[in-house]
Write a protein that holds these residues in place. Sequence first.
Motif, PDB file in Angstrom:
ATOM      1  N   GLU A   1      43.609  39.190  13.728  1.00 38.70           N
ATOM      2  CA  GLU A   1      42.523  39.542  14.566  1.00 38.70           C
ATOM      3  C   GLU A   1      42.559  39.070  16.005  1.00 38.70           C
ATOM      4  N   GLN A   2      42.795  37.836  16.107  1.00 42.77           N
ATOM      5  CA  GLN A   2      42.921  37.213  17.467  1.00 42.77           C
ATOM      6  C   GLN A   2      44.178  37.890  18.236  1.00 42.77           C
ATOM      7  N   TYR A   3      45.118  38.078  17.588  1.00 39.64           N
ATOM      8  CA  TYR A   3      46.376  38.975  18.356  1.00 39.64           C
ATOM      9  C   TYR A   3      45.809  40.016  18.702  1.00 39.64           C
ATOM     10  N   GLY A   4      45.235  41.064  17.943  1.00 40.94           N
ATOM     11  CA  GLY A   4      44.751  42.473  18.354  1.00 40.94           C
ATOM     12  C   GLY A   4      43.596  42.500  19.371  1.00 40.94           C
ATOM     13  N   LYS A   5      42.700  41.564  19.218  1.00 41.96           N
ATOM     14  CA  LYS A   5      41.795  41.338  20.293  1.00 41.96           C
ATOM     15  C   LYS A   5      42.155  41.055  21.720  1.00 41.96           C
ATOM     16  N   GLY A   6      43.507  40.333  21.604  1.00 39.07           N
ATOM     17  CA  GLY A   6      43.913  40.252  22.971  1.00 39.07           C
ATOM     18  C   GLY A   6      44.421  41.029  23.740  1.00 39.07           C
ATOM     19  N   LEU A   7      44.857  41.942  23.018  1.00 38.64           N
ATOM     20  CA  LEU A   7      45.614  43.256  23.731  1.00 38.64           C
ATOM     21  C   LEU A   7      44.701  44.032  24.436  1.00 38.64           C
ATOM     22  N   LYS A   8      43.229  43.926  24.629  1.00 38.35           N
ATOM     23  CA  LYS A   8      42.255  44.545  25.365  1.00 38.35           C
ATOM     24  C   LYS A   8      42.230  43.743  26.577  1.00 38.35           C
ATOM     25  N   MET A   9      42.773  42.501  26.650  1.00 38.10           N
ATOM     26  CA  MET A   9      42.734  41.753  27.942  1.00 38.10           C
ATOM     27  C   MET A   9      44.001  42.279  28.936  1.00 38.10           C
ATOM     28  N   LEU A  10      44.912  42.837  28.351  1.00 35.06           N
ATOM     29  CA  LEU A  10      45.924  43.219  29.190  1.00 35.06           C
ATOM     30  C   LEU A  10      45.557  44.413  30.213  1.00 35.06           C
ATOM     31  N   GLY A  11      44.589  45.006  29.718  1.00 36.17           N
ATOM     32  CA  GLY A  11      44.030  46.097  30.901  1.00 36.17           C
ATOM     33  C   GLY A  11      44.949  47.270  30.842  1.00 36.17           C
ATOM     34  N   PHE A  12      45.658  47.572  29.627  1.00 34.96           N
ATOM     35  CA  PHE A  12      46.556  48.812  29.615  1.00 34.96           C
ATOM     36  C   PHE A  12      45.548  50.106  29.474  1.00 34.96           C
ATOM     37  N   SER A  13      44.470  50.005  29.079  1.00 32.05           N
ATOM     38  CA  SER A  13      43.724  51.020  28.788  1.00 32.05           C
ATOM     39  C   SER A  13      42.267  51.125  30.093  1.00 32.05           C
ATOM     40  N   PHE A  14      41.771  52.163  30.111  1.00 27.65           N
ATOM     41  CA  PHE A  14      40.605  52.341  31.179  1.00 27.65           C
ATOM     42  C   PHE A  14      39.350  52.446  30.349  1.00 27.65           C
TER      43      PHE A  14
END
Length: 810
Positions: A89-102
Motif C-alpha cells: 500500500e505504501q509502495y502504491g501510494k508513493g507512485l502518486k508523488m512522482l507527478g506522472f499524472s495530471f
Amino acid sequence: MPIEKNNDLPSGNLDVQVEDIAVEDLPDIEIEFDPETGSVDVTLGEDDQEVPFDTNLAEVMDPSVLQTLSSELMVMYEADKSSRKEWEEQYGKGLKMLGFSFEERTKPFKGAAGVQHPLLTESIVQFQSQALKELMPAGGPVRTQVLGKETREKLMQADRVRDFMNYEITTVMEEYTPEFDQLLFYVGYGGSAFKKVYFDEDRQRMVSKLITPDDLYIPYKGSSVMSECDRIIHRVYMSVNAYNKACLRGQYLDTAQASTPAETPQSTIQKEMDRTTGVQATTEPEEITMLEFSIELDLAGFEHKDEKGEPTGIKLPYIVTIDEVSNQVVGVRRNWKEGDELYRCKQYYVHYLLVQGPGSYGLGFLHLVGGLTKTATGALQQLLDAGTLVNLPAGFKAKGARIMNDDVPLQPGEFRDIDAGGADLASTLMPLPYKEPSQTLFSLLGFCVDSGRRLASITDMQVGDSNQNAAVGTTIALLEKGSAVMSSIHKRLHYSQKIEFKLLAEGFGEYLPDEYPYSVPGESRTIKRRDFDDRIDVLPVSDPNIFSVAQRITMAQTQLQLAQSAPQMHNMYEAYRRMYEAIGVRDIDQILNTQNVDKPKDPASENAQALDGSPLKAFAGQQHDAHIMAHLMFGMSPIVGSLPNVAIILQKHCFEHIRLKAEEDVEVELFKLYGTDPDRMVSALQREAMVAIKVAENFQAMKQMQEQMAGNQEDPLVALKKQELDQSAKRDQQRGAVDQARLTLDAQKAQADIADDQANLRLKEATLEAKTGVDYANIDLQGAQHVANVRQQDFQNLQAASAPPAGRPQ
C-alpha cells in the motif's frame, strides 16, 4: 492379480524347463493369502527404476500428493502476501508523488493547484542516470581477474572470458541494457528490484530477466540475500504459445488454465502503477499466470536417504510451479546440480538494493525523501493557491447590485457596467482579504527541498567554484563528504552486479555451445567451456570506491601529481593512462606509447622495450631458458655495452626469470612427492629453501650458458686486469735493477775506501816507528786497526743489503 485354485492337474512326472533368470532381474512380488476363501493374490511390482534427474517429477507423482503439496504451498503464498500488505500500500501510494499524472483538483476550490513537487522524481532520475553510466559503460560492464599466480595462459583466458561476456551482454542479449535501466528506476524508487539469471530454452541462450518487486515474494523472516531465504515465490507470466512449447519439452504438465489480464487478480502496486501510467488491463491476449516456488521439501518417493537406504527426513531443494488460476501443480524439479552430494540449492535470483534497512526489502528514495516530498508538495500547492486567489479575488456584493455578465471573469483592461442602485460602489462590493503568498511558507519549501537533496546526494557539486590551489586531500574530503550516501549505494549495486555476472559466467560455461562464436587469436575456438572455470573471477568493470566522473578525475589527478613528484618510483605510463581514462579520452594508445607490461611478450619485443628504458616483467609458464638466452645474447652487443641502464634492466629481468623457473621446478617436485595438496606436507620455510637451491642452480646454469655463448674469447675485463698486472710487474723489475746497480756502485766505493785506509795505515806505521818509537806506534796501530774493522763491517753490511731476495729474478 488373483490366482484361482485348479485341482485338475495332470498325473505323472512333468518335464519342466526353466531358463536361467538373474535374481536381480526379477520384479518385486507381493503375495497375499486369504484363509477363509483360500485365494491367493499375487502382485507383481514394477521395476524400481530411478527417475531421470531432469524429469518433471509431477508426471510420476500421485495426484493426491500433488494436491496436498499445492494446498500447503498456496497457504505459504497467502501468508507471504499478507505479511507485506502495508508495504504494498505504501509502495502504491508513493507512485502518486512522482507527478506522472495530471490531477484536476476541486478542493479547496475548483481549479486549485494539483502539481507535485519533483523532489522524489529528481532524486530517482539523478540516481538512475549516474548509476547507469557507471555500471553499464560503452565498452561493456565486465572485467576479469586472475585468481592465484598469474601465468600467460591465465591472462589470455581472462581476456577471452571478458571479451565474450561483454559481447554477449551488449550485443546478443538485446534486452539486457533496457531492463537494467528500468531496474535502476525501481531500485531508486522503492529500494528493491530483482534479476533472474537462467538459461532460456526458447532463445537457447542465457538471459538475465528483470523481476519487479510486485512479482517476487520473500518470507516475513527472510533475508535480503537471496541465497539465505528459506523460500522464494516468483509470479511468472507466460503466453499460451510459450506455455505449450514448454509442455512439449516436458517442462510443465498441460493442466494450466489461461486467463486474460483483466481476469487475473491485480495487486495494489499493479493497480496504482496502471493508474499512474494511464494504462489498463484488457481482455486480449490470454496468458498463463503461475507461481514458482524455490523451496526445500521432503517429497514422498524422493526422500533423502542415508547409506543404508533409509529416509532421513532431510528436506531437499526443489522448484515447484503452480497454476495461480486452478491451483494445480504443473511442475516439480530438482534444484541442485546432478551429482552434488551436499544437495546445495542452485541460485537464480539477484537482489539489487538502494539502502539496506530493516526487513528483507530495501529502502528507496520513497522512504528516504517521501515525507519531505509530500511536505514540499503541500507547501508548493498552498503558495500557488494563494497566488491564484490574490490574482483572481472573490468576495461579496450587495444583493440589489447588478453586474453585466457577472458569470464571466474580467479581462485585462476591461471596465464593466454595474448598477449599484444609487449606492456607493465601494460599499456595494467587498472582496475577501486574501494575502500574498507567505514568505515563511516559501522559506519552508526551500528548507524541505534542500534537506531532501542533501539526503539524496543530488546537490550539484560546484567543483569549479572551489579553490583551485587547495590541497588535493581537501578537495577529496569535500567530495567524499558531499557524496557519502551515493558512495554506499554504489557499493551495494557493485556487490549485486558481481553476483549476477558470476551466475551468468556459470551459465555460459554450462549451457552454451563449446565453441566461441568468433575467431580467437592464437587459440582454438573450442576452448570456450574450459575458460569458464574457477581460475578466473568475473567482476563489474565499475569501481566500488569511485562513483562519479568528478571523483575519478580528482583521484587520477592526485595519482599523477604524486608520480610526477618522484618519477623514479612510479610507472609514469600507467599514471598518464589512468588520467586519460578518467577524463574519457578514446584511443589512448594513439596518444601514449604502448607499454603493455602486464601481458607476456616475446624476447625480441622485450629487448626493444628495454632500449626504451621501460621495465620488463616475466610471467609464470614462459620459456624461461629461451628468454634468458635471448637477453644474454642481446646483452653481449656493443650497443648494450654502452648503455648501462639497459644492461641493468635486462639483468634484473633475467633474475626474475630465474626465480620463476625455480618456483615452477619446486612445484613440480612437490607435486610428484605429495600430490595435489603439498602445502600440508611442506612448510613455507622448507619451500623457500628448496626455491633458494633451485635459484643457485639456475644461476650456475646461466653462467655456463654465458660462457658457452662467449666461447674461448676471454672476458675483456679479465684481459684488462691481466695487462695491468703485467705492466706492474715490469715496473717492479726495472726498479729492482736500478736498486741493484746502485748497491753495486756503493760496494765498489766502499772497497776503494778500505784500500785507501789500509795504505794510509801502513804509511802512518812507518812514520810512527821512525818518529816516536814503538809505544806510540802500537797505540796508533790499534786505532787504525779499529777503524779498519769498522769499515770492514760496513762493507759486509753493504754486501748483505745488495744481495737479491729469495725468489726474485737476478
